[in-house]
Structures are given as structure tokens and as C-alpha cells.
Design a protein around this motif. Structure first.
Motif: not given
Ligand SMILES: CC(C)(COP(=O)(O)OP(=O)(O)OC[C@H]1O[C@@H](n2cnc3c(N)ncnc32)[C@H](O)[C@@H]1OP(=O)(O)O)[C@@H](O)C(=O)NCCC(=O)NCCS
Length: 201
Positions: A36-38, A103-107, A110-118, A138-140, A143-151
Motif C-alpha cells: 500500500d505504500v510503494w 518527500g513523505y512516507i507513512f505507515d 495511521y492514514a487519515g489523521h493528518g500526521y503526514a500533513k503535520e 514535490a511531485g506525485c 491519482d495519489n490524492t492524499p499526497s497532493w492534498k498534503i501539498m
Molecule cells: C501520502 C501519505 C503520506 C498520506 O499520509 P496520511 O497520514 O494519510 O496523510 P494525512 O492524514 O495528513 O492526510 C492528507 C490528506 O489526504 C486525505 N486522505 C487521506 N487518505 C485518503 C484517501 N485514501 N483518499 C482520499 N483522501 C485521503 C486526508 O483527508 C487529507 O486531506 P485534507 O487535507 O483534505 O483533510 C501516505 O498515504 C503514504 O505514505 N502513502 C504512500 C507513500 C506515498 O504515496 N508518499 C508520497 C509520494 S508522492
């Protein structure tokens, strides 16, 4: 001339960002090689020995600033700024080492709690306030929605939408995004919304 460095540890509201230690290797590898990470990384599964060596080598690399991220003492991921040369002419001017690649990579447990954003907000602050960089990029995959939402949550601007510029092993050619923010944009953001930025630092 010595390169600027980040003062560790960095503390955010819920997290501690600190340098790598040898005992982190197994946990970081466990996170990195989870499918799920790679799935959205340019390098898919990594070789364990090479991965661990890269972390060990990074400790002495003045351009690499990786932070292992802890939540209540448990390692949940990492976040990094890699200093790179910006584009520019060869006459005297500011240091070419003007850009930081975020760059950021999280388990994903723990997704969806805003940890990566923080954590990412803290590293962008370090890039500007401590490393003195001019731009953070940063780039992604698009389709990596969580990543561009962080940016976007960090105030970064989508500067490139690359049509089918990124190869994905399962899905073929996919679209990609590149984002960036300037030092003065980050400073203005910190001035106008000090509470909001402090909350994620
Ligand atoms: C990308 C990644 C770091 C996000 O980590 P995370 O801890 O879930 O991120 P956050 O909780 O801070 O959430 C970031 C945003 O993504 C949203 N989000 C989280 N999971 C989501 C999902 N499955 N679908 C849509 N949005 C999602 C959150 O709601 C938040 O959006 P918001 O600002 O609108 O509230 C993590 O999923 C990861 O490590 N993925 C694999 C490695 C990777 O893709 N790294 C980035 C390479 S470019």
C-alpha cells in the motif's frame, strides 16, 4: 563553507521528528516495503540491505535532511527535504543550492489523521527557516490524492500537470503533478495564519 543544518528534534502538536538511528532500520523497511505504500512510489519494493545502507549514508550527507517521525514513541513514517540545485545562470548570484525536494512516507495504518500533513509542514518550515532555501517542490502521481492534498494544505501551488509523464508498473502511463512554494509565500502564510500554521508545526 559548512552547509546549513536542521536542529533536531523538531516537535509538532502530536509528533516528534528526529534523525535516523540504526535501530529504526527494521521498522522503516517494514513501512517502505508494504504494497500500500510503494503503490504510488516511483521505486516499488526496495532491496533491504541497500535501503538500510542509504539511511546510514544519509546521516553524513549535508544535502539530505530526513526525519524519522514518532507518535507517542512509535515510528509511524518519515519526511525529508533533499537540497537540490535550482536552475540559473552561471554568473555570481545566490547559492545554486536553492531548492528543497519534499518527500513523505507513512505507515498507512495511521492514514487519515493528518500526521503526514503535520510532519510535512514542520519540514517545509525547516527548509525555509533553517536551511534558507528559496523554493520547496514535490511531485506525485495525479491519482495519489492524499499526497497532493498534503501539498495543497501547505499552500503549495500546482505548477505542472504532466499528461502521462509517469510510468506505473501496473497501470501504465499516468498523469503526474509537480507542486512548489516560495520562501516569501511560506512567510506570508505564517504571518497571516500563525495559529493555523503553528497547529500543524
Ligand atoms: C501520502 C501519505 C503520506 C498520506 O499520509 P496520511 O497520514 O494519510 O496523510 P494525512 O492524514 O495528513 O492526510 C492528507 C490528506 O489526504 C486525505 N486522505 C487521506 N487518505 C485518503 C484517501 N485514501 N483518499 C482520499 N483522501 C485521503 C486526508 O483527508 C487529507 O486531506 P485534507 O487535507 O483534505 O483533510 C501516505 O498515504 C503514504 O505514505 N502513502 C504512500 C507513500 C506515498 O504515496 N508518499 C508520497 C509520494 S508522492
Amino acid at each position: 563553507m559548512t552547509s546549513p543544518s536542521v536542529t533536531w528534534p523538531r516537535r509538532t502538536r502530536r509528533l516528534v521528528l528526529r534523525p535516523y538511528r540504526a535501530e529504526d532500520a527494521g521498522r522503516l523497511l517494514q513501512i517502505r516495503n508494504h504494497p500500500d505504500v510503494w503503490r504510488w512510489l516511483l521505486r516499488t519494493e526496495v532491496d533491504p540491505a541497500a535501503f538500510t545502507q542509504a539511511w546510514a549514508d544519509g546521516v553524513a550527507d549535508p544535502l539530505d535532511h530526513p526525519a524519522v517521525v514518532e507518535l507517542d514513541g512509535a515510528v509511524i513514517g518519515w519526511c525529508s527535504i533533499e537540497v537540490q540545485d535550482g536552475m540559473g545562470q552561471d554568473k555570481a548570484g545566490p547559492s545554486p543550492r536553492s531548492e528543497g525536494l519534499l518527500g513523505y512516507i507513512f505507515d498507512t495504518a495511521y492514514a487519515g489523521h493528518g500526521y503526514a500533513k503535520e510532519a510535512a509542514a514542520s519540514m517545509v518550515a525547516a527548509a525555509f527557516d533553517e536551511l534558507g532555501l528559496h523554493r520547496v517542490t514535490a511531485g506525485c502521481f495525479a491519482d495519489n490524492t492524499p499526497s497532493w492534498k498534503i501539498m495543497e494544505s501547505l499552500g503549495m501551488r500546482r505548477e505542472q500537470y504532466g499528461v502521462e509523464d509517469s510510468w506505473h508498473a501496473e497501470l501504465g502511463w499516468l498523469d503526474g503533478y509537480t507542486y512548489a512554494i516560495l520562501d516569501r509565500e511560506w512567510a506570508a502564510r505564517t504571518e497571516t495564519a500563525p495559529t493555523a500554521v503553528a497547529a500543524v508545526r
